[in-house]
Scaffold this motif. Structure first.
Motif, mmCIF file in Angstrom:
data_model
loop_
_atom_site.group_PDB
_atom_site.id
_atom_site.type_symbol
_atom_site.label_atom_id
_atom_site.label_comp_id
_atom_site.label_asym_id
_atom_site.label_seq_id
_atom_site.Cartn_x
_atom_site.Cartn_y
_atom_site.Cartn_z
ATOM 1 N N ARG A 35 1.112 -1.006 -0.265
ATOM 2 C CA ARG A 35 -0.172 -0.407 0.056
ATOM 3 C C ARG A 35 0.939 1.400 0.184
ATOM 4 N NH1 ARG A 35 -3.195 -1.650 3.322
ATOM 5 N NH2 ARG A 35 -1.886 -1.795 5.316
ATOM 6 N N ARG A 36 1.726 1.394 0.872
ATOM 7 C CA ARG A 36 3.479 2.263 0.618
ATOM 8 C C ARG A 36 3.911 2.224 0.223
ATOM 9 N NH1 ARG A 36 6.771 0.910 4.009
ATOM 10 N NH2 ARG A 36 6.408 -0.177 4.494
ATOM 11 N N LYS A 37 3.982 1.925 -0.839
ATOM 12 C CA LYS A 37 4.710 1.807 -2.752
ATOM 13 C C LYS A 37 4.149 1.593 -3.772
ATOM 14 C CE LYS A 37 9.263 1.744 0.218
ATOM 15 N NZ LYS A 37 9.675 2.900 0.323
ATOM 16 N N GLU A 38 3.077 1.337 -3.476
ATOM 17 C CA GLU A 38 1.879 1.512 -4.581
ATOM 18 C C GLU A 38 2.518 -0.131 -5.301
ATOM 19 O OE1 GLU A 38 1.272 4.993 -6.195
ATOM 20 O OE2 GLU A 38 0.321 5.226 -4.835
ATOM 21 N N LYS A 39 3.179 -0.841 -5.362
ATOM 22 C CA LYS A 39 3.417 -2.415 -5.866
ATOM 23 C C LYS A 39 2.568 -2.829 -5.648
ATOM 24 C CE LYS A 39 8.505 -0.629 -5.610
ATOM 25 N NZ LYS A 39 9.583 -1.938 -5.919
ATOM 26 N N THR A 40 2.581 -3.804 -5.537
ATOM 27 C CA THR A 40 1.897 -5.326 -6.390
ATOM 28 C C THR A 40 2.506 -6.355 -5.280
ATOM 29 O OG1 THR A 40 2.932 -7.050 -7.598
ATOM 30 C CG2 THR A 40 0.696 -5.354 -8.650
ATOM 31 N N GLN A 41 1.517 -7.741 -5.113
ATOM 32 C CA GLN A 41 2.350 -8.638 -3.506
ATOM 33 C C GLN A 41 3.631 -9.080 -4.704
ATOM 34 O OE1 GLN A 41 -0.163 -11.266 -1.922
ATOM 35 N NE2 GLN A 41 -1.934 -9.743 -1.131
ATOM 36 N N THR A 42 3.563 -9.467 -5.446
ATOM 37 C CA THR A 42 4.140 -10.077 -7.075
ATOM 38 C C THR A 42 6.054 -9.027 -7.102
ATOM 39 O OG1 THR A 42 3.111 -10.933 -7.750
ATOM 40 C CG2 THR A 42 5.197 -10.487 -9.090
ATOM 41 N N GLU A 43 5.756 -7.654 -7.021
ATOM 42 C CA GLU A 43 6.376 -6.840 -6.802
ATOM 43 C C GLU A 43 7.452 -6.419 -5.311
ATOM 44 O OE1 GLU A 43 5.054 -3.955 -9.997
ATOM 45 O OE2 GLU A 43 4.353 -3.801 -8.246
ATOM 46 N N ALA A 44 6.601 -6.523 -4.480
ATOM 47 C CA ALA A 44 7.061 -6.454 -2.983
ATOM 48 C C ALA A 44 8.071 -8.107 -2.819
ATOM 49 C CB ALA A 44 6.080 -6.727 -2.441
ATOM 50 N N VAL A 45 7.540 -9.114 -3.103
ATOM 51 C CA VAL A 45 8.246 -10.054 -2.660
ATOM 52 C C VAL A 45 9.876 -10.066 -3.345
ATOM 53 C CG1 VAL A 45 8.666 -12.808 -3.689
ATOM 54 C CG2 VAL A 45 6.668 -12.148 -2.374
ATOM 55 N N ARG A 46 9.749 -9.110 -5.063
ATOM 56 C CA ARG A 46 10.400 -9.794 -5.641
ATOM 57 C C ARG A 46 11.729 -8.475 -5.071
ATOM 58 N NH1 ARG A 46 7.773 -9.255 -10.863
ATOM 59 N NH2 ARG A 46 7.386 -11.268 -11.097
ATOM 60 N N ASP A 47 11.327 -7.169 -4.808
ATOM 61 C CA ASP A 47 12.278 -6.160 -3.973
ATOM 62 C C ASP A 47 12.778 -7.405 -2.134
ATOM 63 O OD1 ASP A 47 11.225 -4.499 -5.416
ATOM 64 O OD2 ASP A 47 9.633 -3.607 -3.893
ATOM 65 N N GLY A 48 12.194 -7.761 -1.910
ATOM 66 C CA GLY A 48 13.099 -8.787 -1.080
ATOM 67 C C GLY A 48 13.638 -9.465 -1.148
ATOM 68 N N VAL A 49 14.074 -10.270 -2.498
ATOM 69 C CA VAL A 49 14.489 -11.444 -3.100
ATOM 70 C C VAL A 49 15.692 -10.115 -3.140
ATOM 71 C CG1 VAL A 49 15.248 -12.795 -4.344
ATOM 72 C CG2 VAL A 49 13.206 -13.092 -2.887
ATOM 73 N N HIS A 50 15.524 -9.128 -4.060
ATOM 74 C CA HIS A 50 16.698 -8.201 -4.117
ATOM 75 C C HIS A 50 17.652 -8.587 -3.335
ATOM 76 C CE1 HIS A 50 16.253 -8.652 -8.673
ATOM 77 N NE2 HIS A 50 14.780 -8.343 -8.288
ATOM 78 N N ALA A 51 16.804 -7.394 -1.777
ATOM 79 C CA ALA A 51 16.689 -6.984 -0.848
ATOM 80 C C ALA A 51 18.348 -8.107 -0.343
ATOM 81 C CB ALA A 51 16.320 -6.823 -0.006
ATOM 82 N N LEU A 52 17.509 -9.486 -0.187
ATOM 83 C CA LEU A 52 18.420 -10.380 0.127
ATOM 84 C C LEU A 52 19.969 -10.454 -0.292
ATOM 85 C CD1 LEU A 52 15.553 -13.022 0.422
ATOM 86 C CD2 LEU A 52 17.521 -12.686 2.164
ATOM 87 N N LYS A 53 20.102 -10.216 -1.546
ATOM 88 C CA LYS A 53 21.787 -10.463 -2.650
ATOM 89 C C LYS A 53 22.778 -9.136 -1.629
ATOM 90 C CE LYS A 53 22.740 -9.328 -6.880
ATOM 91 N NZ LYS A 53 22.709 -8.614 -8.396
ATOM 92 N N ASP A 54 21.869 -8.626 -1.252
ATOM 93 C CA ASP A 54 23.122 -7.475 -0.961
ATOM 94 C C ASP A 54 23.745 -7.630 0.581
ATOM 95 O OD1 ASP A 54 22.206 -5.953 -3.038
ATOM 96 O OD2 ASP A 54 21.291 -4.588 -1.945
ATOM 97 N N ILE A 55 22.390 -8.693 1.665
ATOM 98 C CA ILE A 55 23.456 -8.963 2.355
ATOM 99 C C ILE A 55 24.790 -9.923 2.465
ATOM 100 C CG2 ILE A 55 22.687 -10.204 4.868
ATOM 101 C CD1 ILE A 55 19.494 -9.973 3.835
ATOM 102 N N LYS A 56 25.236 -9.674 3.066
ATOM 103 C CA LYS A 56 26.834 -10.304 3.112
ATOM 104 C C LYS A 56 26.774 -11.418 4.300
ATOM 105 C CE LYS A 56 28.415 -7.708 -0.570
ATOM 106 N NZ LYS A 56 29.577 -7.212 -1.143
#
Length: 56
Positions: A35-56
């Motif tokens: 709701r805050r980012k005006e994204k679909t659930q699919t887009e939000a999950v992809r955002d989360g997956v991409h955030a995992l890539k940056d964790i070391k």
């Protein structure tokens, strides 16, 4: 022999499907983010997956 299904061509095919079950709290967090980012659930999950890539 069956004909291959034809769809719109894409440079970023997505052949993998991910499905999960979440509790009420996790679902509320996801809904609030969408709701805050005006994204679909699919887009939000992809955002989360991409955030995992940056964790070391």
């Amino acid at each position: 022999m069956s004909a291959k299904k034809m769809g719109r061509p894409t440079e970023d095919p997505k052949p993998h499907r991910v499905q999960t079950r979440v509790n009420d709290e996790d679902f509320a967090i996801l809904q609030d983010y969408c709701r805050r980012k005006e994204k679909t659930q699919t887009e939000a999950v992809r955002d989360g997956v991409h955030a995992l890539k940056d964790i070391k």
